[in-house]
Design a protein around this motif. Structure first.
Motif, PDB file in Angstrom:
ATOM      1  N   PRO A 121       9.313   5.704   4.674  1.00 40.10           N
ATOM      2  CA  PRO A 121       9.940   4.448   3.922  1.00 40.10           C
ATOM      3  C   PRO A 121      10.177   3.325   4.915  1.00 40.10           C
ATOM      4  O   PRO A 121      10.651   3.266   5.889  1.00 40.10           O
ATOM      5  N   GLY A 122       9.691   2.260   4.396  1.00 42.94           N
ATOM      6  CA  GLY A 122       9.590   1.110   5.199  1.00 42.94           C
ATOM      7  C   GLY A 122       8.655   0.872   6.220  1.00 42.94           C
ATOM      8  O   GLY A 122       8.764  -0.529   6.723  1.00 42.94           O
ATOM      9  N   ARG A 123       7.834   1.716   6.470  1.00 42.32           N
ATOM     10  CA  ARG A 123       6.850   1.456   7.535  1.00 42.32           C
ATOM     11  C   ARG A 123       5.385   0.977   7.184  1.00 42.32           C
ATOM     12  O   ARG A 123       4.695   0.944   8.105  1.00 42.32           O
ATOM     13  N   ARG A 124       5.208   0.441   6.117  1.00 43.03           N
ATOM     14  CA  ARG A 124       3.741   0.419   5.411  1.00 43.03           C
ATOM     15  C   ARG A 124       3.456  -0.848   6.350  1.00 43.03           C
ATOM     16  O   ARG A 124       2.485  -0.780   7.088  1.00 43.03           O
ATOM     17  N   ASP A 125       4.257  -1.796   6.593  1.00 43.66           N
ATOM     18  CA  ASP A 125       3.595  -3.018   7.392  1.00 43.66           C
ATOM     19  C   ASP A 125       3.109  -2.492   8.719  1.00 43.66           C
ATOM     20  O   ASP A 125       2.236  -3.207   9.421  1.00 43.66           O
ATOM     21  N   ASP A 126       4.210  -1.633   9.377  1.00 45.35           N
ATOM     22  CA  ASP A 126       3.690  -1.403  10.898  1.00 45.35           C
ATOM     23  C   ASP A 126       2.373  -0.658  10.917  1.00 45.35           C
ATOM     24  O   ASP A 126       1.596  -0.964  11.753  1.00 45.35           O
ATOM     25  N   VAL A 127       2.325   0.028   9.812  1.00 47.31           N
ATOM     26  CA  VAL A 127       0.855   0.891   9.815  1.00 47.31           C
ATOM     27  C   VAL A 127      -0.415  -0.202   9.440  1.00 47.31           C
ATOM     28  O   VAL A 127      -1.391  -0.090  10.204  1.00 47.31           O
ATOM     29  N   VAL A 128      -0.159  -0.953   8.510  1.00 46.07           N
ATOM     30  CA  VAL A 128      -1.080  -2.096   8.431  1.00 46.07           C
ATOM     31  C   VAL A 128      -1.572  -3.029   9.529  1.00 46.07           C
ATOM     32  O   VAL A 128      -2.553  -3.122  10.048  1.00 46.07           O
ATOM     33  N   ALA A 129      -0.514  -3.162  10.541  1.00 50.78           N
ATOM     34  CA  ALA A 129      -0.602  -3.802  11.767  1.00 50.78           C
ATOM     35  C   ALA A 129      -1.306  -2.852  12.492  1.00 50.78           C
ATOM     36  O   ALA A 129      -2.361  -3.679  13.340  1.00 50.78           O
ATOM     37  N   GLU A 139     -11.647  -2.140   5.508  1.00 53.97           N
ATOM     38  CA  GLU A 139     -10.748  -3.031   4.838  1.00 53.97           C
ATOM     39  C   GLU A 139      -9.584  -2.173   4.631  1.00 53.97           C
ATOM     40  O   GLU A 139      -9.467  -0.930   3.964  1.00 53.97           O
ATOM     41  N   VAL A 140      -8.373  -2.638   4.723  1.00 47.88           N
ATOM     42  CA  VAL A 140      -7.002  -2.115   4.736  1.00 47.88           C
ATOM     43  C   VAL A 140      -6.502  -2.862   3.557  1.00 47.88           C
ATOM     44  O   VAL A 140      -6.340  -3.970   3.445  1.00 47.88           O
ATOM     45  N   GLY A 141      -5.751  -2.174   2.624  1.00 47.62           N
ATOM     46  CA  GLY A 141      -4.996  -2.958   1.455  1.00 47.62           C
ATOM     47  C   GLY A 141      -3.888  -2.102   1.142  1.00 47.62           C
ATOM     48  O   GLY A 141      -3.159  -0.928   1.390  1.00 47.62           O
ATOM     49  N   VAL A 142      -3.017  -2.943   0.358  1.00 46.29           N
ATOM     50  CA  VAL A 142      -1.459  -2.377   0.015  1.00 46.29           C
ATOM     51  C   VAL A 142      -1.580  -2.869  -1.540  1.00 46.29           C
ATOM     52  O   VAL A 142      -2.247  -3.607  -2.001  1.00 46.29           O
ATOM     53  N   ASP A 143      -0.537  -2.025  -2.157  1.00 46.60           N
ATOM     54  CA  ASP A 143      -0.185  -2.340  -3.536  1.00 46.60           C
ATOM     55  C   ASP A 143       1.082  -2.403  -3.627  1.00 46.60           C
ATOM     56  O   ASP A 143       1.950  -1.184  -3.325  1.00 46.60           O
ATOM     57  N   ASP A 184       5.068   2.036  -0.205  1.00 45.67           N
ATOM     58  CA  ASP A 184       4.951   3.095   1.329  1.00 45.67           C
ATOM     59  C   ASP A 184       3.418   3.768   1.245  1.00 45.67           C
ATOM     60  O   ASP A 184       3.230   4.601   1.943  1.00 45.67           O
ATOM     61  N   THR A 185       2.628   2.998   0.819  1.00 46.60           N
ATOM     62  CA  THR A 185       1.142   3.481   0.917  1.00 46.60           C
ATOM     63  C   THR A 185       0.216   2.387   1.186  1.00 46.60           C
ATOM     64  O   THR A 185       0.387   1.147   1.172  1.00 46.60           O
ATOM     65  N   VAL A 186      -0.730   2.782   2.309  1.00 48.88           N
ATOM     66  CA  VAL A 186      -1.875   1.878   2.854  1.00 48.88           C
ATOM     67  C   VAL A 186      -3.125   2.624   2.189  1.00 48.88           C
ATOM     68  O   VAL A 186      -3.470   3.755   2.324  1.00 48.88           O
ATOM     69  N   PHE A 187      -3.924   1.746   1.777  1.00 43.00           N
ATOM     70  CA  PHE A 187      -5.267   2.102   1.365  1.00 43.00           C
ATOM     71  C   PHE A 187      -6.381   1.548   2.367  1.00 43.00           C
ATOM     72  O   PHE A 187      -6.351   0.458   2.838  1.00 43.00           O
ATOM     73  N   VAL A 188      -7.399   2.290   2.648  1.00 37.66           N
ATOM     74  CA  VAL A 188      -8.644   1.859   3.522  1.00 37.66           C
ATOM     75  C   VAL A 188      -9.838   2.223   2.766  1.00 37.66           C
ATOM     76  O   VAL A 188      -9.866   3.305   2.220  1.00 37.66           O
ATOM     77  N   ALA A 189     -10.649   1.552   2.913  1.00 41.60           N
ATOM     78  CA  ALA A 189     -12.126   1.518   2.453  1.00 41.60           C
ATOM     79  C   ALA A 189     -12.965   1.067   3.748  1.00 41.60           C
ATOM     80  O   ALA A 189     -12.941   0.021   4.239  1.00 41.60           O
ATOM     81  N   ALA A 214      -0.127   5.695  14.830  1.00 36.31           N
ATOM     82  CA  ALA A 214       0.327   5.405  13.413  1.00 36.31           C
ATOM     83  C   ALA A 214       0.760   6.893  12.913  1.00 36.31           C
ATOM     84  O   ALA A 214       1.714   7.018  11.963  1.00 36.31           O
ATOM     85  N   MET A 215       0.387   7.997  13.319  1.00 34.26           N
ATOM     86  CA  MET A 215       0.758   9.314  13.063  1.00 34.26           C
ATOM     87  C   MET A 215       2.237   9.603  12.835  1.00 34.26           C
ATOM     88  O   MET A 215       2.832   9.979  11.842  1.00 34.26           O
ATOM     89  N   PRO A 216       3.328   9.268  13.602  1.00 35.01           N
ATOM     90  CA  PRO A 216       4.719   9.286  13.749  1.00 35.01           C
ATOM     91  C   PRO A 216       4.916   8.410  12.570  1.00 35.01           C
ATOM     92  O   PRO A 216       6.243   8.790  11.948  1.00 35.01           O
ATOM     93  N   LEU A 217       4.418   7.403  11.991  1.00 34.38           N
ATOM     94  CA  LEU A 217       4.943   6.491  10.808  1.00 34.38           C
ATOM     95  C   LEU A 217       4.332   7.159   9.508  1.00 34.38           C
ATOM     96  O   LEU A 217       4.784   6.364   8.359  1.00 34.38           O
ATOM     97  N   LEU A 218       3.555   8.178   9.453  1.00 35.85           N
ATOM     98  CA  LEU A 218       3.034   8.635   8.256  1.00 35.85           C
ATOM     99  C   LEU A 218       3.893   9.968   7.910  1.00 35.85           C
ATOM    100  O   LEU A 218       4.411  10.742   8.610  1.00 35.85           O
ATOM    101  N   THR A 219       3.809   9.944   6.675  1.00 37.08           N
ATOM    102  CA  THR A 219       4.626  11.539   6.133  1.00 37.08           C
ATOM    103  C   THR A 219       3.606  12.573   6.044  1.00 37.08           C
ATOM    104  O   THR A 219       4.021  13.712   5.890  1.00 37.08           O
ATOM    105  N   GLY A 220       2.108  12.117   6.009  1.00 36.74           N
ATOM    106  CA  GLY A 220       1.329  13.460   6.199  1.00 36.74           C
ATOM    107  C   GLY A 220       0.489  13.619   4.797  1.00 36.74           C
ATOM    108  O   GLY A 220      -0.477  14.347   4.778  1.00 36.74           O
ATOM    109  N   GLU A 221       1.072  12.998   3.830  1.00 36.85           N
ATOM    110  CA  GLU A 221       0.509  12.707   2.514  1.00 36.85           C
ATOM    111  C   GLU A 221      -0.782  11.944   2.412  1.00 36.85           C
ATOM    112  O   GLU A 221      -0.423  10.620   2.745  1.00 36.85           O
TER     113      GLU A 221
END
Length: 100
Positions: A13-21, A39-43, A48-53, A78-85
């Motif tokens: 939670p709240g770490r999306r922008d850190d992963v995007v960076a 390409e990295v995207g958000v919705d 709390d989700t980052v999309f990559v294409a 990035a791994m410590p900032l992710l839930t694993g999902e």
């Protein structure tokens, strides 16, 4: 034909922008490895989700990129900032109306 890899990562939670960076840092090594587009995207509906294409010259080029030092460092950061999902889809592109 090209190899396409798409997916999403759920962040803590709240770490999306850190992963995007991390994922959007300039990386000339990716282009040199055969990456045509990353390409990295958000919705905002999924805060709390980052999309990559990614589009690659080949599946082998994508696989080899995972062994680059810069890629390994970004994954480790990035791994410590992710839930694993996460989700992943990949396919061979057979064409596009945007190119001959």
């Amino acid at each position: 034909m090209t190899y396409v890899n798409t997916g999403s990562f759920v962040t803590q939670p709240g770490r999306r922008d850190d992963v995007v960076a991390i994922l959007t840092r300039h990386s000339p090594q990716l282009a040199a490895s055969g990456c045509r587009s990353y390409e990295v995207g958000v919705d905002d509906a999924q805060p709390d989700t980052v999309f990559v294409a990614e589009i690659w010259d080949s599946a082998e080029a994508h696989e080899q990129s995972l062994h680059l030092e810069s890629t390994r460092e970004a994954i480790a950061e990035a791994m410590p900032l992710l839930t694993g999902e996460m989700t992943q889809q990949h396919f061979t592109s057979v064409g596009s109306p945007l190119r001959d």
